[in-house]
Design a protein around this motif. Structure first.
Motif, short mmCIF file in Angstrom:
data_model
loop_
_atom_site.label_atom_id
_atom_site.label_comp_id
_atom_site.label_asym_id
_atom_site.label_seq_id
_atom_site.Cartn_x
_atom_site.Cartn_y
_atom_site.Cartn_z
N UNK A 88 0.86 -1.18 0.00
CA UNK A 88 0.00 0.00 0.00
C UNK A 88 0.90 1.23 0.00
N UNK A 89 0.80 2.04 -1.05
CA UNK A 89 1.58 3.27 -1.16
C UNK A 89 0.63 4.46 -1.03
N UNK A 90 0.88 5.29 -0.03
CA UNK A 90 0.05 6.47 0.22
C UNK A 90 0.83 7.71 -0.17
N UNK A 91 0.14 8.68 -0.76
CA UNK A 91 0.81 9.93 -1.13
C UNK A 91 -0.15 11.10 -1.02
N UNK A 92 0.43 12.25 -0.68
CA UNK A 92 -0.29 13.52 -0.69
C UNK A 92 0.64 14.52 -1.37
N UNK A 93 0.25 15.02 -2.54
CA UNK A 93 1.14 15.86 -3.33
C UNK A 93 0.42 17.12 -3.79
N UNK A 94 1.22 18.13 -4.08
CA UNK A 94 0.72 19.35 -4.73
C UNK A 94 1.61 19.61 -5.93
N UNK A 95 1.02 19.60 -7.13
CA UNK A 95 1.75 19.77 -8.36
C UNK A 95 0.99 20.72 -9.30
N UNK A 96 1.75 21.34 -10.22
CA UNK A 96 1.13 22.23 -11.21
C UNK A 96 0.19 21.42 -12.10
N UNK A 97 -0.99 21.96 -12.37
CA UNK A 97 -1.99 21.30 -13.22
C UNK A 97 -1.82 21.84 -14.64
N UNK A 98 -0.78 21.34 -15.32
CA UNK A 98 -0.41 21.91 -16.62
C UNK A 98 -0.99 21.08 -17.76
N UNK A 99 -2.29 20.97 -17.80
CA UNK A 99 -2.97 20.22 -18.84
C UNK A 99 -2.96 20.98 -20.17
N UNK A 100 -2.99 22.30 -20.09
CA UNK A 100 -3.00 23.15 -21.28
C UNK A 100 -2.34 24.48 -20.92
N UNK A 101 -2.00 25.32 -21.92
CA UNK A 101 -1.50 26.65 -21.58
C UNK A 101 -2.46 27.43 -20.69
N UNK A 102 -3.75 27.23 -20.90
CA UNK A 102 -4.73 27.97 -20.11
C UNK A 102 -4.69 27.55 -18.64
N UNK B 255 -2.95 21.04 -8.35
CA UNK B 255 -3.78 19.95 -7.83
C UNK B 255 -3.17 19.41 -6.54
N UNK B 256 -3.97 19.38 -5.49
CA UNK B 256 -3.60 18.67 -4.27
C UNK B 256 -4.23 17.29 -4.35
N UNK B 257 -3.39 16.30 -4.51
CA UNK B 257 -3.85 14.94 -4.79
C UNK B 257 -3.53 14.04 -3.60
N UNK B 258 -4.54 13.33 -3.10
CA UNK B 258 -4.37 12.36 -2.03
C UNK B 258 -4.72 10.99 -2.60
N UNK B 259 -3.75 10.09 -2.56
CA UNK B 259 -3.90 8.86 -3.35
C UNK B 259 -3.38 7.65 -2.58
N UNK C 219 -4.92 -1.50 -7.68
CA UNK C 219 -6.04 -0.60 -7.44
C UNK C 219 -5.51 0.76 -7.01
N UNK C 220 -6.27 1.80 -7.34
CA UNK C 220 -5.97 3.16 -6.89
C UNK C 220 -7.26 3.84 -6.49
N UNK C 221 -7.20 4.57 -5.40
CA UNK C 221 -8.31 5.42 -4.99
C UNK C 221 -7.72 6.78 -4.65
N UNK C 222 -8.37 7.84 -5.15
CA UNK C 222 -7.77 9.17 -5.00
C UNK C 222 -8.86 10.23 -4.83
N UNK C 223 -8.48 11.28 -4.11
CA UNK C 223 -9.30 12.48 -3.99
C UNK C 223 -8.39 13.68 -4.23
N UNK C 224 -8.80 14.56 -5.14
CA UNK C 224 -7.98 15.72 -5.46
C UNK C 224 -8.76 17.02 -5.37
N UNK C 225 -8.04 18.09 -5.04
CA UNK C 225 -8.65 19.42 -4.97
C UNK C 225 -7.80 20.40 -5.76
N UNK C 226 -8.44 21.08 -6.69
CA UNK C 226 -7.78 22.13 -7.46
C UNK C 226 -8.03 23.48 -6.79
#
Length: 632
Positions: A449-463, A471-475, A490-497
């Motif tokens: 079981x690998x748990x992570x809580x990260x904050x990364x740039x949401x660079x899906x597009x220039x916009x 994105x603050x991702x808890x996974x 399996x993966x279960x995640x909750x994220x907040x932008x």
């Protein structure tokens, strides 16, 4: 993948005596001398009478056991008549009695030069070089004898033993095949299967063992060795079935326990393997095979420092063994400091593309503790007039980001880590703080079981990048192996932008090991993927409500070697979301070339294609990525 050690030699076999595996150099010389003497007496018989006389002075010296004087007389006689094969043989005999085995063998080489087409003379030379503890030379002469008498099974069997002693597994297999072709005996079929396994021809070995076991299903040696070859192929479930059959018929003994412990160690069941291995090591603390299994157990638990320490007895017992060298490099490979570079390109049907270049590094302080860092440039682009351009109208937005971190394994159960950094985004995105918190758990042998809580740039597009979205991702990532054939990811995640949107995600992928062969691993499974966003915003990224995808998964890995391979994944399936009236068909394909898994230089080159894009709402995207790492 790392190599397993070859079949443990059974005490009492000719191969074990010739190899001298349980003795030092003096012991090996003694055993090879005995083997060679037996070989000479059995194959050659008594020395034939020759028409030419033997010098009386030499005979008298031999009777006095004055070997040096006898040798000198024979040498003078041979200077006058170097074609006297009988004198070369007598010279060899007195030199051997005088404790000069190499000179004795060289004398028989001279006899062979006179009569190169005599199988008996070749066998005599082979025996002499065996006495001199020169297995390669002994094998060379024996193979020459076999070529001169290709149907002589006794000579072929002798050569097989010599080849086993010399460590020439290919020769053992070739000779064993010739013997079986001549005799057709079941015992020779089993020997051939064993020889093929020893030289690494695992698929052929398995096929022959299955033929043999079909007629002799309860043969204890064949069941154990068949299980070993299947273990080498990674076919752990079939290996376990063979060992279970052995157990049902023959009960528990040390041979069964050793093979089962090795199987469980490779199959990520270190706790059960340790129970068996503890008893074996208590009885035989210096047994190489048991110590090798102990190293695998420690590596799998994982106990990194103890696994490295467990390499020392292997190096002491068999310092030049390929198995020892492979154990050393495979144990150290993933714990070493390294530096690396990554590059990648991505494009999709919305003409959103990403170019990235990164440098990274790891500094291992101890086997359990390391520091790491990464610096990356990302350039994300869209066409002019696209709804995905930056908020200031930029068609290209650059992102410079970097972070540093540390990880430490506190126990086999727990490893934790953390990193922190910053990203600078042009086009109005500003600076964004980055972080990551990690906990890797091993509550059971077969559960990760690998748990992570990260904050990364949401660079899906220039916009999305120019808006400074993060994105603050808890996974939680889970890998479970309920049996030796079945697996679940399996993966279960909750994220907040930071634009107020939230994402929930679930992914499940059960699969089964369908093939484990010498070269090919093949897994088949199914997968289900669900993700859901709270809101549908126009911020440059795909935010579906109730996205679902159900697919088949086919994963194949072709092994070029222990260090190199090609991974291919195909996942055809059906997907839908709130914008679609029904399920649509789509396929994901990825190919990855891996080089240097355990070497100093390691690289990966991958390409992937999808006929849908979960991040932009369009269903056509591809990417290419490359990584190069230098270990120190």
């Amino acid at each position: 993948m790392a190599q397993m050690t070859r079949f443990p030699c059974r005490p009492g076999t000719v191969g074990a005596r010739l190899a001298g595996r349980h003795a030092g150099p003096a012991g090996r010389l003694a055993t090879t001398t005995l083997a060679a003497a037996l070989l000479t007496s059995v194959v050659l018989g008594p020395t034939p009478a020759w028409s030419q006389s033997i010098p009386d002075a030499a005979v008298s010296a031999e009777m006095r056991e004055d070997w040096g004087a006898a040798a000198e007389i024979y040498r003078r006689a041979l200077e006058a008549d170097p074609e006297r094969v009988d004198l070369w043989r007598r010279l060899s005999d007195v030199l051997a009695r005088d404790g000069q085995p190499v000179s004795a063998a060289e004398a028989l080489d001279q006899a062979v030069a006179v009569e190169p087409d005599e199988p008996d003379m070749r066998l005599a030379a082979s025996a002499a070089w065996a006495q001199a503890d020169r297995p390669a030379a002994a094998l060379e002469h024996c193979l020459a004898a076999a070529d001169l008498a290709p149907e002589d099974v006794a000579i072929l069997r002798t050569c097989a033993r010599q080849a086993n002693w010399a460590g020439d597994t290919a020769a053992v297999a070739e000779i064993s095949g010739r013997v079986h072709a001549i005799t057709g005996d079941a015992a020779d079929l089993k020997a051939y299967a064993r020889a093929l396994g020893g030289m690494g021809e695992l698929d052929e070995s398995v096929a022959l063992y299955r033929d043999y076991l079909a007629a002799h299903p309860d043969d204890p040696e064949a069941l154990l060795d068949y299980a070993t070859v299947e273990t080498w192929r990674g076919n752990y479930a079939v290996a376990a079935e063979a060992l279970n059959q052995y157990h049902d018929v023959h009960g528990e003994d040390d041979d069964w326990a050793a093979r089962r412990a090795r199987l469980l160690a490779w199959a990520h069941r270190p706790t059960e393997a340790r129970e068996l291995n503890d008893e074996l090591l208590a009885a035989n603390p210096n047994d190489y095979e048991h110590l090798y299994t102990r190293m695998l157990i420690l590596r799998g638990e994982p106990r990194h420092s103890e696994a490295i320490a467990a390499l020392e007895p292997l190096k002491r017992l068999r310092p030049e063994s390929k198995d020892t060298r492979d154990a050393i490099r495979s144990t150290h490979a993933f714990l070493r400091s390294n530096v690396g570079i990554e590059a990648g390109f991505r494009d999709d049907a919305d003409d959103i593309s990403l170019r990235r270049l990164a440098i990274k590094g790891r500094w291992s302080l101890t086997p359990e503790t390391y520091l790491y860092g990464r610096a990356e440039h990302r350039d994300i682009r869209a066409k002019a007039g696209s709804p995905f351009v930056g908020v200031e109208g930029d068609t290209s937005v650059d992102i410079e980001q970097a972070w540093v971190g540390a990880r430490h394994r506190f126990s086999p159960l727990l490893e934790i880590g953390a990193d922190a950094g910053v990203a600078s985004i042009d086009g109005g995105g500003g600076d964004v703080g980055l972080y990551g918190l990690y906990a890797d758990l091993r509550p059971l042998d077969n559960l990760w079981v690998d748990l992570s809580a990260t904050r990364r740039v949401w660079d899906i597009s220039p916009k999305s990048a120019s808006l400074g979205l993060a994105m603050r991702d808890h996974r939680a990532r889970i890998h479970w192996q309920p049996t030796l054939r079945h697996f679940v990811n399996a993966e279960v995640a909750h994220g907040r932008l930071n634009d107020g949107n939230r994402r929930n995600e679930l992914f499940v992928n059960p699969y089964r090991a369908m093939l484990r062969t010498e070269r090919l691993n093949l897994d088949l499974g199914v997968s289900a993927h669900w993700q859901d966003y709270d809101r549908d915003l126009d911020n440059g990224y795909y935010d579906p409500s109730n996205y679902r995808r159900f697919a088949l998964t086919v994963v194949g890995y072709w092994k070029f070697s222990d260090d190199d391979g090609l991974n291919v994944t195909v996942s055809p399936g059906w997907h839908t979301d709130d914008s679609l009236s029904d399920y649509e068909f789509g396929t994901d394909v990825s190919v990855e070339l891996i080089n240097g898994i355990y070497r100093d230089w390691y690289s990966r080159l991958s390409a992937s294609y999808s006929d849908r894009s979960q991040t932009t709402g369009r269903y056509d995207a591809y990417s290419i990525n490359w990584e190069l790492v230098r270990r120190f």
